[in-house]
Design an enzyme around this catalytic site. Sequence first.
Site: not given
Length: 340
Positions: A127, A152
Site C-alpha cells: 500500500s 494498517y
Amino acid sequence: MKILVTGAAGFIGYHTCRALLKRGDDIVGLDNFNDYYDVRLKRARIDQLTSHPRFELIEADITDQPFMERLFTEHRFDRVIHLAAQAGVRYSLTNPQAYIQSNLVGFMNILEGCRRQSVPHLVYASSSSVYGANTSMPFSVHQNVDHPLSLYAATKKSNELMAHSYSHLFHLPTTGLRFFTVYGPWGRPDMAIFLFAKAILEGRPIDVFNHGKMKRDLTYIDDIVTGVVLVSDRIPQPDPLWSSAHPDPGTSFAPYQIFNIGNNQPVELMSLIQLLERLLGRTAKKNFLDMQPGDVPATYADVNDLSEAVGFHPETPLEVGIQQFINWFQTWYPPSIPEK
C-alpha cells in the site's frame, strides 16, 4: 496458468479475476466474505465470476492454517496473487487485532504455502500508506519507509519484510505492489469517492478532512489490473547491482521486488469534489474538518520502475474514470437517490 487469487470478492480481486479469466487462465478465487463492508456487494461481484467454467470459488479464511496447508497441497499454482487483507486506515485505530490476524498471520500462511509448493511467483498487495511520514514527492520505492502512521501501514510494511526473508531464505520470487487510491466501478464503500457520491446524491454533507488541503494519486481500476497482470507474468530476479553498503529498499540480492502502482498524477481533493458535483449535477454540502489520525496530506506515485519493468502506463483520465464509476454507482444504488 492456474492462479490463486485471494480476496477474489474484493474490489481489486474481482477485477483481477475477470482479466485473468478473459485471457484464458484457470482461477481459484478465495474469500472469507467478512462484514467489514456490505457483504451483498461482495456477493454481487462474485456472482459475475462463478458462472465462468474456469473459475472455482473457495470460501475460507487465510488465517486458517490447516485449511491453507490443504489448499496448497491439493492445488499446484503457477502464480499466487494475494489481495486478501484487512483494509482501511481508520478501522485499524479501533480494531487492531483484525489487522494482525489477516495481514500478518494470514500472510504468513500464504508465504508458507508458496514455499512448500515452490510456487513460481507470489504477487501481493502492499500500500502507498507505507510511506507514512515521508514528504518527499513523488514517493519512490527507493526511499526508506520506516515511519508508518497507522497500524494498517505497519502491517503492509511488515508484509514486504516477511516476503523479503522468504525470497532470501527459500528463493521464493515475490513482488509487492504499493497501490495508490484505487477507484472505479464495484469500488469499496469505505473509500472517499464512494462516500462522497452517496452523500451528494442523498443530500447529506460530506466530510472534507484537512479542510480540503489534500492530494491523492487516484488510479482507475482497469489501469491497476493491467499492472497486476503484467507484474504476475514477470518473475523477479536478483539485482546484480544491489549493494549491501548502500542497500536499495526497492530491489534485492534475492528474487524480490517492490513497485509503486499509481496514476502518477495527484489530484487535489477540492478538484475531485468539484468534478463529482459537475458529473452528478448536484452541489455538495461540505463539512470541513481537521486531519484524521493516521492520514497523510498527499500521495504521489513514482511509477518509473514499473514502467521500465513491464511497460506500465496508466491510460484512464480522471473524468473518464469518475464517469464510469458514477454510471455503475447509479445502477447499484438507485433507491438511495432522491428526486431532484
